[in-house]
Write a protein that holds these residues in place. Structure first.
Motif, PDB file in Angstrom:
ATOM      1  N   GLY A   1     -13.242  -6.848   7.244  1.00 51.52           N
ATOM      2  CA  GLY A   1     -12.795  -8.099   7.846  1.00 51.52           C
ATOM      3  C   GLY A   1     -12.057  -9.039   6.913  1.00 51.52           C
ATOM      4  N   LEU A   2     -11.711  -8.576   5.719  1.00 52.29           N
ATOM      5  CA  LEU A   2     -11.048  -9.460   4.755  1.00 52.29           C
ATOM      6  C   LEU A   2      -9.569  -9.155   4.582  1.00 52.29           C
ATOM      7  CD1 LEU A   2     -13.557  -9.900   1.788  1.00 52.29           C
ATOM      8  CD2 LEU A   2     -13.012 -11.490   3.613  1.00 52.29           C
ATOM      9  N   MET A   3      -9.155  -7.943   4.848  1.00 49.98           N
ATOM     10  CA  MET A   3      -7.770  -7.595   4.557  1.00 49.98           C
ATOM     11  C   MET A   3      -7.263  -6.499   5.483  1.00 49.98           C
ATOM     12  SD  MET A   3      -8.447  -5.572   0.963  1.00 49.98           S
ATOM     13  CE  MET A   3      -6.748  -5.013   0.855  1.00 49.98           C
ATOM     14  N   ARG A   4      -5.953  -6.515   5.645  1.00 57.33           N
ATOM     15  CA  ARG A   4      -5.267  -5.496   6.422  1.00 57.33           C
ATOM     16  C   ARG A   4      -4.134  -4.942   5.586  1.00 57.33           C
ATOM     17  NH1 ARG A   4      -6.574  -5.623  11.811  1.00 57.33           N
ATOM     18  NH2 ARG A   4      -4.678  -4.495  12.390  1.00 57.33           N
ATOM     19  N   ARG A   5      -3.937  -3.647   5.689  1.00 59.68           N
ATOM     20  CA  ARG A   5      -2.827  -3.002   4.978  1.00 59.68           C
ATOM     21  C   ARG A   5      -2.133  -2.057   5.937  1.00 59.68           C
ATOM     22  NH1 ARG A   5      -4.848  -0.419  -0.441  1.00 59.68           N
ATOM     23  NH2 ARG A   5      -2.717  -0.815  -1.129  1.00 59.68           N
ATOM     24  N   ASN A   6      -0.806  -2.187   5.965  1.00 60.41           N
ATOM     25  CA  ASN A   6       0.011  -1.359   6.866  1.00 60.41           C
ATOM     26  C   ASN A   6      -0.442  -1.476   8.319  1.00 60.41           C
ATOM     27  OD1 ASN A   6       1.441  -0.316   4.601  1.00 60.41           O
ATOM     28  ND2 ASN A   6      -0.208   1.178   4.257  1.00 60.41           N
ATOM     29  N   GLY A   7      -0.850  -2.699   8.694  1.00 57.93           N
ATOM     30  CA  GLY A   7      -1.232  -2.952  10.078  1.00 57.93           C
ATOM     31  C   GLY A   7      -2.635  -2.524  10.437  1.00 57.93           C
ATOM     32  N   CYS A   8      -3.366  -1.971   9.491  1.00 60.44           N
ATOM     33  CA  CYS A   8      -4.728  -1.491   9.770  1.00 60.44           C
ATOM     34  C   CYS A   8      -5.728  -2.251   8.889  1.00 60.44           C
ATOM     35  CB  CYS A   8      -4.843   0.004   9.479  1.00 60.44           C
ATOM     36  SG  CYS A   8      -3.737   1.031  10.462  1.00 60.44           S
TER      37      CYS A   8
END
Length: 220
Positions: free
Chosen positions: A57-64
């Motif tokens: 719940g802290l970060m998203r990478r490449n939309g995921c």
């Protein structure tokens, strides 16, 4: 960072005796890995590594959504009540190489007490110590963690008014590290939401630094 859905950040906590380094490390990990207690002498005498579980719940990478793992290296204080500066420096340097020598260090967290003024001599000694550990680019890889902020709040200071009243020595130090600082009340175990706020700020610092790491083995 081999798993694209997971990221690990490597941190080291540095600071004087009774600034709350070990407690801050526990707060970041959401654990009680490091011994932390009130004592008339330095509690931590050797380095130890703590690891968090997967944090969502802290970060998203490449939309995921990506999971975050935190690794914190707790260190003996400098100055130390029983160990020389050289002993502390060599101990920390060896631990950094051992634990972060391959993956690298994202941030060194200089822990200062918000309820005590920072004096020029103290700041100079601390900066020199960090320079000896991290090298000439230390400013890019150092953030200031201000602990015991509950005492500042009890005295009527908000973060803004605290900085407005802070010594020129502290303000100069914060400026030198590009204003990378975080206020942390680690008097009691912080709740998950507060911990996530702190971790988001750390991630923001790391992102602004283009996810660069300080590779200790390349400097030896």
């Amino acid at each position: 960072m081999a798993d694209s859905n997971e990221m690990t950040i490597n941190l080291v906590v540095l600071g004087k005796t009774q600034t709350g380094k070990s407690a801050a490390g526990n707060s970041l990990l959401g654990s009680s890995d490091f011994e932390s207690r009130l004592c008339p002498s330095s509690v931590t005498t050797c380095c130890s590594l703590g690891r968090s579980g997967r944090i969502l719940g802290l970060m998203r990478r490449n939309g995921c959504e990506s999971a975050l793992r935190v690794r914190v290296l707790d260190t003996p204080s400098y100055p130390h009540s029983a160990l020389s500066k050289e002993r502390v420096r060599d101990t920390v340097r060896a631990a950094l190489a051992q634990h972060f020598g391959e993956e690298g260090l994202h941030l060194a967290l200089l822990v200062l007490r918000a309820d005590l003024p920072l004096c020029p001599r103290e700041s100079d000694d601390t900066v020199q110590f960090i320079q000896e550990l991290l090298g000439p680019t230390w400013k890019d890889f150092t953030a200031v963690l201000l602990t015991h902020t509950d005492k500042a709040e009890e005295a009527g200071y908000s973060e803004e008014t605290y900085l407005h009243s802070a010594s020129s020595t502290l303000l100069s130090l914060l400026s030198s590290v590009q204003h990378k600082y975080i206020f942390l009340d680690n008097h009691n175990s912080i709740i998950k939401e507060e911990r996530n706020i702190v971790l988001r700020k750390l991630l923001n610092f790391i992102q602004k630094n283009n996810y660069q790491v300080l590779l200790k083995h390349s400097k030896e």
